[in-house]
Design an enzyme around this catalytic site. Sequence first.
Site, PDB file in Angstrom:
ATOM      1  N   HIS A   1       3.370   6.795  -6.882  1.00 45.00           N
ATOM      2  CA  HIS A   1       2.659   8.001  -7.299  1.00 45.00           C
ATOM      3  C   HIS A   1       3.593   9.210  -7.241  1.00 45.00           C
ATOM      4  O   HIS A   1       3.531  10.110  -8.090  1.00 45.00           O
ATOM      5  CB  HIS A   1       1.451   8.202  -6.373  1.00 45.00           C
ATOM      6  CG  HIS A   1       0.362   9.055  -6.946  1.00 45.00           C
ATOM      7  ND1 HIS A   1      -0.771   9.369  -6.244  1.00 45.00           N
ATOM      8  CD2 HIS A   1       0.226   9.683  -8.149  1.00 45.00           C
ATOM      9  CE1 HIS A   1      -1.570  10.121  -6.984  1.00 45.00           C
ATOM     10  NE2 HIS A   1      -0.975  10.335  -8.139  1.00 45.00           N
TER      11      HIS A   1
ATOM     12  N   HIS B   1       1.743   4.483  -2.865  1.00 48.74           N
ATOM     13  CA  HIS B   1       1.885   5.935  -2.703  1.00 48.74           C
ATOM     14  C   HIS B   1       3.243   6.408  -3.225  1.00 48.74           C
ATOM     15  O   HIS B   1       3.350   7.449  -3.887  1.00 48.74           O
ATOM     16  CB  HIS B   1       1.777   6.306  -1.222  1.00 48.74           C
ATOM     17  CG  HIS B   1       0.391   6.360  -0.679  1.00 48.74           C
ATOM     18  ND1 HIS B   1      -0.630   7.060  -1.276  1.00 48.74           N
ATOM     19  CD2 HIS B   1      -0.146   5.808   0.452  1.00 48.74           C
ATOM     20  CE1 HIS B   1      -1.732   6.945  -0.545  1.00 48.74           C
ATOM     21  NE2 HIS B   1      -1.469   6.186   0.503  1.00 48.74           N
TER      22      HIS B   1
ATOM     23  N   HIS C   1       0.832  -1.205   0.000  1.00 53.59           N
ATOM     24  CA  HIS C   1       0.000   0.000   0.000  1.00 53.59           C
ATOM     25  C   HIS C   1       0.868   1.257   0.000  1.00 53.59           C
ATOM     26  O   HIS C   1       0.707   2.150  -0.838  1.00 53.59           O
ATOM     27  CB  HIS C   1      -0.915  -0.013   1.227  1.00 53.59           C
ATOM     28  CG  HIS C   1      -1.781   1.203   1.373  1.00 53.59           C
ATOM     29  ND1 HIS C   1      -3.103   1.219   1.013  1.00 53.59           N
ATOM     30  CD2 HIS C   1      -1.504   2.452   1.833  1.00 53.59           C
ATOM     31  CE1 HIS C   1      -3.613   2.429   1.242  1.00 53.59           C
ATOM     32  NE2 HIS C   1      -2.653   3.196   1.751  1.00 53.59           N
ATOM     33  N   GLU C   2       1.782   1.328   0.950  1.00 57.77           N
ATOM     34  CA  GLU C   2       2.623   2.527   1.055  1.00 57.77           C
ATOM     35  C   GLU C   2       3.537   2.658  -0.164  1.00 57.77           C
ATOM     36  O   GLU C   2       3.844   3.784  -0.598  1.00 57.77           O
ATOM     37  CB  GLU C   2       3.435   2.498   2.352  1.00 57.77           C
ATOM     38  CG  GLU C   2       2.593   2.521   3.619  1.00 57.77           C
ATOM     39  CD  GLU C   2       1.599   3.677   3.679  1.00 57.77           C
ATOM     40  OE1 GLU C   2       1.870   4.743   3.078  1.00 57.77           O
ATOM     41  OE2 GLU C   2       0.547   3.516   4.324  1.00 57.77           O
TER      42      GLU C   2
END
Length: 671
Positions: free
Chosen positions: A468, A465, A461-462
Site C-alpha cells: 500500500h 501494508h 499481512h504486514e
Amino acid sequence: MTNPLLQDWATPFQIAPFDVISDADFAPALDTALAAHRSEIDAIATCDEAPSFANTIEALEAAGADLDKVLSVFFTVAGADSNPTREDLQRQFSPILAAHFSEISSNKALFSRVNALWETRETLGLGPEQDRVLMLTHRGFVRAGAALTGAEDARMKEIKARLAVLGTEFTQNLLADERAWFMPLAEDDLEGLPEFVVDTARAAGDEKGADGPVVTLSRSLIVPFLQFSPRRDLRKTAFEAWVARGANGGQTDNRAIAAEILSLRQERAKLLGYESFADFKLETEMAKTPAAVRDLLMSVWEPARAQADADAARLAEMMRKDGINDDLAPWDWRYYAEKRRAAEHDLDEAELKPYFQLDRMIAASFACAQRLFGLQFKPLDIPLYHPDCRAWEVTRNGEHIAVFIGDYFARGSKRSGAWCSAMRSQAKFPKPQAPIVINVCNFAKGDPALLSYDDARTLFHEFGHALHQMLSDVTYESISGTSVARDFVELPSQLYEHWLDVPEVLSEFAVHAETGAPIPPDMLQKVLDASTFDMGFQTVEYVASALVDLAFHDGPAPADPMDKQREVLDAIGMPPAITMRHATPHFAHVFAGDGYSSGYYSYMWSEVMDADAFAAFEEAGGAFDPERASALERHILSTGGSSDAAELYIAFRGRLPGVDALLKGRGLAAE
C-alpha cells in the site's frame, strides 16, 4: 560537526545513515528541526498575500522536511531497537511534540487562511486531489480544536500534551513488563515440546543471559509453549504472566493510566461538541457511528460464541480423558486445540513448521507481488539500525519504486507485535520522492528461522501494508500510502494474506528446511482444510477486545476500566476458557496512542471487504488474474487517501460488501 540527522543524506536512495547517527544526535536535531518548522508555519500564517492553495495548503505540505527526517529515524529505532537512552528521549519528546503540533493546530491566523480557502473552494479551480487535501486539512484543524477560544483552547492543549505523555508511559510500561519476565525451564520441563520450541527457548535463554532455556512473553515463543507443553502447571504460570502485562502493580502498572486516558479523551470530545469520543473518532471512518460498529461486531459475535462453546465442550472432554477433573481454563485451550487439530486434520505443527522457512516465505511474498504488480526485489547492502535488518530495492520495468526493509526477529529491545511504517512516504510535491518502507515482526530466531503458519500469515499481512505504501501514486504526502480511514487501512494487508493460502504458492515456496522437498500434497491439503480450525476461539478473543474498546469510548468514560471490561464481557457471555486478545492493561492498540482507539473493530470491518475482494479474483481468472490485480492497484493500492474509502472500494468492486463473505471465510456461516 554538522548533525547527521540534518544533513543531506548522500546514501543510496537517501536512506538515513544509521552507521553515523548516535543517540546524542536526536535531541539537538529535534530542537533545530522544531525551530525551522515553527518559522515555516509562522511565514505561512503571516503571509501578506491573500490565501491561495499554493501559499497555504501546499506550503503546509512542504513544511517540516527536517522534522520528518528526525522523527522518522527516531521513532523507527525507539520502537524496534530501544534502549534506556531512547526510552528517556521518548518521554522527553512526547510533551514537546504534542505542544508543537497543538500550537500549529490552534494557530488562529493559520486556520483563518485555511478556512477562507474552504469557504471559497468552489471558486478555486482545484483538481480532485487538491480538493480532497483541502477538505482533509480543514477538517483536521477543526477536529484538532482550531475553532476553540479562550479557556477551552488552553484546555485542549493541556489534554493533548498529557495524552502524549500517558501514551508513551503505557508503551514503555508494557515493554518493561515483557522484557523483565521469563520462566527458566529445567531439562525435564522440555518434555513433550517439539524441537523448534526447544531451540527457540534455548535462544531466548541466551538472549536473557540465563543458564539454560527460558519461556519469555514473546508471542512467537509463548504461544507454541502453550500449544505443546503437557505441563499444566507451567502453562498456567506462563499464561498468567502473559495476561498480567501492565497489571503487576508498581511503576509499570497501566490501569490508572488507561483510566486517565479515557477520561481525557471524553473531555476532548466534549470540547469539540461530540457526545462521546466514539462519536468523534468514528465520524471520519467508513463506519461513521458506534451503532454501525456494534451491529457488525454482534452479527459476528453470536455465531462465533456458539462455535467456541461447542469447541470448549470438545476440549473439556479431551481434558477429562487425560484424567484432569477440572474446568477447561484459558491455559488449557491452545494445548487441547492443538491435540484436536492433530487428530482431526492429522496435522502436526512440528512436522509442518520446517516447511515454513522465513526466507522462503519472504520470497513467496515477493513472488506474489511480482506476478500481481510486476515488482522486482534486489537485495541492498547498506547500513541499517540493527544487524538483523535487511533491505531490498524495489523496481518495476527497471524503474526505482521503493526501498523495503525487513526487521523480522524478536529481541528485548523491540516492542511486541508486528507493524509496517514508512520512513519516507511517496509524494510528487514539492519534489518526487520514493517511499522507504519497513516491516517489523517478532519471529523466533533459528538456523534456519522457521515460522508457524500464523507467523507466515503475519508476514504476508504486514507486506500487504508495505505494498500500500510502495505502490502509492499521489501528489501530496498527506494522502499517501496508508493515510486512509482506519477501518480501510487493513484492507490491503488482510487481502494480501489470501495469497499465502493459494495452493500453487505453497507448492512452490513451502519446502522442507533440511531436505528441500516441497510440502507434500496431502499435507498441503490438510493445511488448507484446517485454515478455519479453532476460528470460534480466534473470533471470540478478537471481537471481545473490539467490543470492550467500543464500550470504553461510547458514552461517559468509565471510572474503573477494569470494571467496565468485566461488565462488557459478562453482558456478551464471554466463554470462561477464552480471554480477550488484548486485555485493558496491555491493549497497546488502544492506549499507546489514538490510532486504534474506538477503532480496534477496523480489522473486522476491513475483513468484510477483504473476503469480498478476494472473491472478485476467484470469480475472475483466479488469484493472479491480471485485470483484477490492475484494478486493485489502480483503485486502492495507488490511491492512498485521495478519495473517500467507500468510493475507492466501489470503484474496485462495483458495490460495497455484506458480512456473508466474512462468515463463510471464517467457517462460521450457517450450513
